[in-house]
Design a protein around this motif. Structure first.
Motif, short mmCIF file in Angstrom:
data_model
loop_
_atom_site.label_atom_id
_atom_site.label_comp_id
_atom_site.label_asym_id
_atom_site.label_seq_id
_atom_site.Cartn_x
_atom_site.Cartn_y
_atom_site.Cartn_z
N GLY A 138 -15.30 -5.12 -12.68
CA GLY A 138 -16.15 -6.50 -12.67
C GLY A 138 -15.99 -7.94 -12.27
O GLY A 138 -17.00 -8.66 -11.40
N GLY A 139 -14.27 -8.12 -12.08
CA GLY A 139 -13.73 -9.70 -10.81
C GLY A 139 -13.90 -10.07 -12.14
O GLY A 139 -13.81 -11.27 -11.60
N VAL A 140 -13.28 -10.30 -12.88
CA VAL A 140 -12.90 -12.04 -13.33
C VAL A 140 -11.76 -12.09 -13.15
O VAL A 140 -11.38 -11.17 -12.22
N ASP A 141 -12.00 -13.30 -13.38
CA ASP A 141 -10.49 -14.42 -12.75
C ASP A 141 -9.84 -14.24 -14.33
O ASP A 141 -7.96 -14.54 -12.98
N LEU A 142 -9.51 -14.08 -15.31
CA LEU A 142 -8.67 -14.29 -15.59
C LEU A 142 -8.79 -12.66 -16.69
O LEU A 142 -9.31 -13.38 -17.39
N VAL B 214 -2.44 -3.21 -16.42
CA VAL B 214 -3.58 -3.01 -15.84
C VAL B 214 -3.94 -3.10 -14.39
O VAL B 214 -4.56 -3.40 -13.39
N CYS B 215 -3.16 -5.06 -14.76
CA CYS B 215 -3.92 -5.65 -13.42
C CYS B 215 -2.53 -6.39 -13.36
O CYS B 215 -1.66 -7.70 -14.11
N ALA B 216 -2.47 -8.11 -12.33
CA ALA B 216 -1.75 -8.41 -11.86
C ALA B 216 -2.37 -10.17 -12.20
O ALA B 216 -2.23 -11.41 -12.01
N LEU B 217 -3.80 -9.75 -13.20
CA LEU B 217 -4.48 -11.24 -13.22
C LEU B 217 -4.26 -11.90 -14.56
O LEU B 217 -2.78 -11.96 -15.13
N PRO B 218 -4.70 -13.17 -14.72
CA PRO B 218 -3.34 -14.58 -14.92
C PRO B 218 -3.92 -14.00 -16.92
O PRO B 218 -5.18 -13.61 -17.48
N VAL B 219 -3.56 -14.23 -17.57
CA VAL B 219 -3.80 -13.86 -19.08
C VAL B 219 -3.62 -15.48 -20.10
O VAL B 219 -2.32 -16.11 -20.01
N ALA B 220 -4.33 -14.97 -20.62
CA ALA B 220 -4.57 -16.35 -21.74
C ALA B 220 -5.24 -15.55 -23.19
O ALA B 220 -5.17 -14.54 -22.96
N LEU B 221 -4.13 -16.10 -24.11
CA LEU B 221 -4.22 -15.56 -25.40
C LEU B 221 -4.12 -16.55 -26.57
O LEU B 221 -3.98 -17.47 -27.10
N SER B 222 -5.18 -16.23 -27.65
CA SER B 222 -6.02 -17.75 -27.80
C SER B 222 -6.11 -16.76 -29.58
O SER B 222 -6.93 -16.45 -29.91
#
Ligand code: THG
Length: 804
Positions: free
Chosen positions: A136-140, A162-170
């Motif tokens: 669906g085209g998310v950025d992170l 799955v992807c090379a997108l940045p990952v944030a963990l909260s």
């Protein structure tokens, strides 16, 4: 389109959006319905929420996919499809100017040994959800509101697959010092930074003032951009019994502005916040520059378990890595490992921890032991009982991999040598799991002996590691201690090499201490002195037997002389009563001397959660003609009370609580038939437990059930999503004294009132106790329940008072 990677490093502060669940309710999300399924039915409502946040000035919009994992969604819809739809929806509002964060919440299940999912299953579940978000085209990818480090790790691993997108963990912290499963904010940050996460964060749980304390505890080693999303204060009930968060936009924003000083780069809101809160954030914080966090602690490397961090570095205390779980030269241990039994290994674990070892080496390499099976199995047992991080010691890469998959933190991998293929195989795994490793500078069968030879081999391996993109913070070099009895210069070359690693490469070093003294008498003397000499050159850690008082004396003396034990505080604490007459029996373990290691009684076995010991102990007690009632009332019950007290004092967390509860259950299973046969057992009070209709969260309720059973209640567990009629009907049939109701969501807690009303209609005198993260005293009073509790220990206390 704007590149979110640039936003990670530029000098700006960015605004996330506010809460969705609470906001959607205001726009018609029915109580009990999942916001994700609602979003599929009414995309225009979700779109309007996104638009409101965009208009309020948010730079990042969050997808309506928090509960979008397959176990949460059930069979009604495919996780990948739902996530894609919701991501497309957010994307269409965000356009090219705003970013879209793909929200991924907890699945509602725990990874074993806390729950019934394997780590691999969890990774697969998250991969499906994340794939949909990527479609669906998310950025992170944004992991939010997590409370279990193992699950958080699974999410990060899945995102990377799955992807090379940045990952944030909260993560969500129940208190400033720990999340529900016992990880401290600092350990969470350490583990995530080892995994090279792009953003660490914390959200939910409380308002900005309390959250400020949480992020203050992350600060010492925080070097990653920080995301903070506080609630609009704590939940309260209004006159219509709706949950409200009352902290107004202006004070919310003013309090949130303090996050900047800790390194916050991304600020938004969680439960109870809306567009006005984001607008206020923007007006209070404006174009303030990002104050990049600069760590105060200069540790070279951090090893973590679920709950603890152990720092390795030139300005940190030398770290003993306990060597005893190693079958070399140990007959009993070898024999047990061959049979897949762990009693001896667990005994060594307990003893070494008592002696003060901050890390345990685990090596199961013996003939006829299938390391690929036994190594992870033993690690799991140790993890279930102890907090200390482990060093996974095996020459078999499959065994190392299996152990890494099953570890709820970032353990030490011992080791990666220059053996062909080993770096290629284990290097990427260590990177993926954020596991620091020992680099063993050996290529082929010839050990490098002189300092220059060790340098040459190490340089080659460091180049290989660099080519694989392995960060320096994961590398510690083995200085290769060789025996001085055959090579007199061996120790000196070692010391030169330790110095070289420190001065030229800024790399920490470790070594197997006892190798040096092989073939000589009084090995402890040589080992201890060698340790001191090496520490002087910069040695950071050593693999050794921590039960040697002499060794500990050397270690802690050196810490004073190297000015790492300020004001000799630790030294004085340990050795103020030291006497030279008995060097091998005095001093060295903080409060540990004289204490017996391992459990000696059934009481201790339950308190320490020694699942493997309890059954034999109970059988032995019965053989000795002890009264089953005496065992239960004299040992098991007092033990679980003690555990409860430790939990309340926050010495124990959920993992330990469960461990002890399961230990007690194991013992109790043996006694149960005897207790029933004797008929002396008093009638048990029956309690019917359920998660209310519309709510599918049962982790908390299951734990309460376990604890209630441990305290002698007969528990009828109706599961989750249970209508009030079923609950009341069952309570009547079973002649229950109490009904216990659980709900996690503000949208479903209102259903608790149905049960109370139904009981009143029928004129039944059955007490109702309620619990769940969002329950408050005000809510309890408002619906006319008889009591409320916030955790399993408090729930047991409450149940006991209710039946009195
Ligand atoms: N470097 C790295 N890893 C290592 C070593 C190293 N792992 C294994 C080893 N060397 C360190 N561990 C041990 C474990 C046990 C013993 C020595 C080193 C030992 N065992 C006694 C024996 O063999 O007789 C048994 C004594 C006892 O009961 O404790 O000495 O160099 N990276």
């Amino acid at each position: 389109m704007a590149d979110f990677r640039k936003a990670l490093t530029d000098g700006r502060v960015y605004f996330f959006d506010g809460g969705y669940g609470t906001f959607l309710q205001k726009r018609g999300l029915p109580a009990g319905m999942s916001p994700e399924l609602f979003g599929l039915e009414k995309p225009e409502v979700v779109r309007s929420v996104h638009e409101d946040y965009a208009n309020a000035g948010a730079n990042v919009l969050t997808t309506n996919t928090f509960g979008g994992s397959a176990p949460k969604l059930g069979s009604k819809v495919k996780a990948r499809d739902l996530n894609r739809e919701m991501a497309l929806l957010a994307r269409s509002v965000a356009g090219d100017n705003l970013f879209v964060a793909g929200s991924v919440g907890p699945t509602g299940h725990f990874i074993e040994p806390l729950g019934d999912f394997t780590f691999k299953e969890m990774v697969e579940i998250y991969k499906e959800q994340i794939q949909g978000l990527v479609d669906g085209g998310v950025d992170l990818i944004l992991g939010e509101t997590h409370f279990d480090l193992a699950e958080a790790r699974a999410l990060v691993v899945a995102a990377r697959e799955v992807c090379a997108l940045p990952v944030a963990l909260s993560m969500t912290f129940e208190s400033p010092n720990a999340c529900l499963t016992g990880s401290s904010p600092q350990t969470f940050v350490d583990a995530m930074q080892n995994m090279e996460i792009d953003i660490v964060g914390t959200n939910c749980s409380a308002g900005p003032e309390q959250i400020f304390e949480v992020i203050s505890n992350m600060r010492p080693r925080l070097s990653t951009p920080l995301l903070v999303e506080a609630n609009a204060g704590l939940p309260e009930l209004d006159e219509n019994r709706n949950t409200v968060f009352r902290l107004e936009p202006q004070p919310f924003a003013e309090q949130s502005a303090r996050f900047l000083a800790i390194g916050a780069k991304f600020i938004g809101g969680c439960c109870g916040t809306g567009p006005d809160h984001i607008r206020a954030l923007k007006s209070v914080i404006g174009d303030a520059a990002w104050q990049k966090p600069v760590p105060e602690d200069d540790a070279q490397m951090v090893i973590t378990s679920r709950a603890e961090s152990v720092c390795i570095g030139f300005n940190h205390t030398g770290v003993i890595i306990g060597e005893r779980i190693n079958p070399t030269g140990k007959k009993v241990l070898s024999a047990e490992l061959q049979e897949g039994r762990f009693t001896e290994a667990l005994k060594f674990a307990g003893q070494q921890i008592e002696a003060g070892a901050p890390i345990l080496d685990v090596n199961v390499g013996a003939p006829m032991v299938d390391e690929t099976m036994i190594l992870p199995a033993l690690c799991k047992e140790i993890i279930a009982q102890h907090q200390v991080p482990l060093s996974i010691d095996s020459t078999n890469p499959d065994a190392v991999e299996a152990a890494l998959w099953n570890y709820p933190g970032t353990p030490l991998v011992n080791s990666i040598s220059g053996e062909p293929g080993r770096m290629e195989r284990l290097g990427p795994l260590c990177k993926k799991f954020g596991a620091p490793f020992i680099l063993l500078p050996i290529i082929g069968s010839k050990l490098p002996f002189e300092c220059k030879d060790k340098i040459e081999v190490t340089e080659k391996l460091l180049r290989e590691a660099e080519a694989l993109g392995i960060p320096r913070r994961l590398i510690m070099v083995d200085a290769l201690a060789l025996t001085v009895s055959s090579r007199p210069m061996a120790a000196r070359h070692c010391m030169d090499f330790i110095r070289h690693c420190k001065e030229e490469w800024n790399l920490p070093t470790v070594l197997g201490l006892s190798n040096v003294s092989f073939g000589l008498p009084a090995r402890e003397l040589l080992n201890s002195t060698f340790l001191t000499l090496c520490q002087g050159q910069g040695l950071c850690a050593f693999i050794s037997n921590p039960n040697s008082a002499r060794l500990r004396e050397s270690l802690y003396s050196a810490e004073v002389l190297l000015a790492r034990d300020k004001q000799a505080e630790n030294f004085i604490d340990m050795y103020s009563e030291w006497s030279p007459a008995a060097p091998s029996s005095t001093g060295g373990t903080k409060g540990g001397e004289g204490k017996k290691s391992g459990a000696e009684t059934m009481f201790e076995a339950v308190v320490k959660g020694e699942r493997g010991l309890i059954e034999d102990m109970v059988r032995k007690a019965l053989d000795e003609d002890r009264d089953p009632f005496d065992i239960v009332n004299g040992e098991l019950i007092p033990a679980i009370m003690e555990v409860g007290e430790k939990y309340e004092r926050k010495e124990y967390f959920l993992p330990q609580l469960l461990q002890s509860a399961e230990t007690l259950q194991k013992g109790f299973e043996i006694l149960k038939p005897l207790l029933e046969k004797s008929g002396k057992q008093k009638e048990k009070d029956v309690i019917v437990m359920a998660t209310v209709e519309g709510d599918i969260h049962d982790i908390g309720k299951n734990i309460v059930c376990l604890m209630l059973r441990n305290h002698g209640f007969e528990v009828v567990d109706l599961g989750k999503d249970v209508p009030a009629e079923t609950i009341v009907k069952t309570a009547i049939e079973k002649n229950a004294r109490i009904i216990g109701l659980s709900a996690l969501m503000t949208t479903t807690m209102v259903r608790m009132e149905d049960t109370v009303n139904l009981l009143q209609e029928k004129g039944l005198d059955i007490k109702v106790m309620i619990g769940g993260a969002v329950i408050t005293e005000g809510f309890c009073k408002a619906i006319g329940a008889d009591g409320w509790s916030t955790d399993a220990v408090a729930a047991v206390k409450l149940a006991k008072t209710l039946v009195q």
